[in-house]
Design a protein around this motif. Structure first.
Motif, PDB file in Angstrom:
ATOM      1  N   UNK A 118     -21.244 -19.123  24.150  1.00  0.00           N
ATOM      2  CA  UNK A 118     -21.422 -18.604  25.503  1.00  0.00           C
ATOM      3  C   UNK A 118     -20.931 -17.178  25.738  1.00  0.00           C
ATOM      4  N   UNK A 119     -20.651 -16.420  24.684  1.00  0.00           N
ATOM      5  CA  UNK A 119     -20.242 -15.035  24.864  1.00  0.00           C
ATOM      6  C   UNK A 119     -18.763 -14.823  24.609  1.00  0.00           C
ATOM      7  N   UNK A 120     -18.366 -13.554  24.566  1.00  0.00           N
ATOM      8  CA  UNK A 120     -17.016 -13.208  24.128  1.00  0.00           C
ATOM      9  C   UNK A 120     -16.340 -12.237  25.092  1.00  0.00           C
ATOM     10  N   UNK A 174     -28.935 -23.603  17.463  1.00  0.00           N
ATOM     11  CA  UNK A 174     -27.674 -22.883  17.631  1.00  0.00           C
ATOM     12  C   UNK A 174     -28.021 -21.636  18.443  1.00  0.00           C
ATOM     13  N   UNK A 175     -27.794 -21.725  19.745  1.00  0.00           N
ATOM     14  CA  UNK A 175     -28.178 -20.674  20.677  1.00  0.00           C
ATOM     15  C   UNK A 175     -26.948 -19.913  21.150  1.00  0.00           C
ATOM     16  N   UNK A 176     -27.154 -18.677  21.578  1.00  0.00           N
ATOM     17  CA  UNK A 176     -26.038 -17.837  22.002  1.00  0.00           C
ATOM     18  C   UNK A 176     -26.419 -17.040  23.234  1.00  0.00           C
ATOM     19  N   UNK A 177     -25.407 -16.746  24.041  1.00  0.00           N
ATOM     20  CA  UNK A 177     -25.556 -15.908  25.220  1.00  0.00           C
ATOM     21  C   UNK A 177     -24.809 -14.598  24.962  1.00  0.00           C
ATOM     22  N   UNK A 178     -25.524 -13.473  25.065  1.00  0.00           N
ATOM     23  CA  UNK A 178     -24.913 -12.173  24.829  1.00  0.00           C
ATOM     24  C   UNK A 178     -24.431 -11.526  26.115  1.00  0.00           C
ATOM     25  N   UNK A 179     -23.408 -10.679  25.976  1.00  0.00           N
ATOM     26  CA  UNK A 179     -22.905  -9.889  27.109  1.00  0.00           C
ATOM     27  C   UNK A 179     -22.587 -10.762  28.326  1.00  0.00           C
TER      28      UNK A 179
END
Length: 281
Positions: A241-243, A73-78
């Motif tokens: 993928x970010x917010x 469970x990977x995430x991309x910040x900013x």
């Protein structure tokens, strides 16, 4: 197709949404909506089914996370230009990559628990990528075929844990219940342009996030390509993928955070909506 998992927590069955918006039970066809079910061949077999021959799920049944047995469970910040501006941070030259513990994954309408000691519980509506094919060192052109589909994710975050507790973001990202996923996995053929989707989030009925994937800095195919240069991706892996702007941390004149009893409602156009009530852990 809209694929999902339904039933009590830990006992979810695979399902699909039919033409009338009802849940059809796929448990006689595949064991779960997981990596093994997400290959192109498997999805083609599911598309060929006569859904009217499948049993209907009970009315009002619980939605589980739309992907089971998630490996990473990977995430991309900013990753949104307007969110980076809101945060007072420069636009990243490369994707900011971090992980959420898979133990944080819950259904889209399950209770979100405020951790013990939490003071800065926050919300983030995000587009999720679900991997359907092994990806290692893939090009951006090859990456598109490695995506099985997309889903709605709430990247619940504890900002004090994330930034004030001695290092990595992971402490504030992987707490239990911090990963509501779903309600559906929408296959990529039904999402013609994942870079032009309206997304929103409300807290206690007030809209705080009202944005679009159009302001993403790094697009889904590039993200899959990029991540695959550092680690291989397997079917069933999920990337958030970010917010867009509007998180609690960015509120003016001062940040606003969640407390027990607060209600989050969020959604992405075509990918479904979520609703969570916050409770004290």
């Amino acid at each position: 197709m809209k694929l999902l998992r339904f039933g009590p927590q830990g006992q979810e069955k695979p399902g699909v949404i039919d033409a009338d918006g009802r849940i059809r039970d796929l448990s006689g066809v595949i064991p779960d909506i997981d990596g093994a079910a997400l290959s192109d061949d498997s999805l083609a077999r599911l598309r060929a089914l006569d859904l009217t021959a499948l049993h209907l799920a009970p009315e009002g049944v619980r939605y589980g996370a739309c992907v089971g047995k998630v490996g990473k469970f990977l995430c991309i910040g900013l990753n949104y230009a307007d969110h980076a501006e809101e945060s007072g941070l420069p636009i990243p030259e490369e994707p900011v990559l971090f992980s959420k513990a898979t133990s944080c994954i819950v259904g889209p309408n399950d209770t979100v628990l405020k951790p013990r000691g939490s003071t800065k519980l926050d919300w983030e509506v995000e587009l999720g990528i679900v991997i359907g094919k092994d990806a290692a060192y893939v090009s951006e052109e090859e990456a598109e075929a490695c995506i099985a589909g997309y889903c709605t994710i709430n990247d619940v975050s504890e900002r004090a844990f994330q930034t004030e507790r001695g290092g990595t973001w992971d402490k504030g990202k992987g707490c239990d219940t911090f990963g509501p996923i779903g309600p559906w996995l929408v296959t990529r053929d039904e999402v013609p342009d994942p870079t032009d989707l309206h997304m929103w989030l409300k807290v206690n009925g007030k809209t705080f996030q009202d944005g679009s994937t159009a302001t993403m800095i790094f697009k889904p195919a590039f993200i899959v390509h990029y991540v695959s240069q550092f680690m291989s991706l397997q079917p069933g892996d999920v990337i958030s993928t970010g917010t867009p702007p509007g998180v609690g941390l960015g509120q003016k004149p001062e940040p606003l955070y969640l407390n027990a009893g607060d209600v989050m409602e969020l959604g992405i156009a075509g990918l479904g909506e979520q609703r969570q009530v916050v409770a004290q852990a």
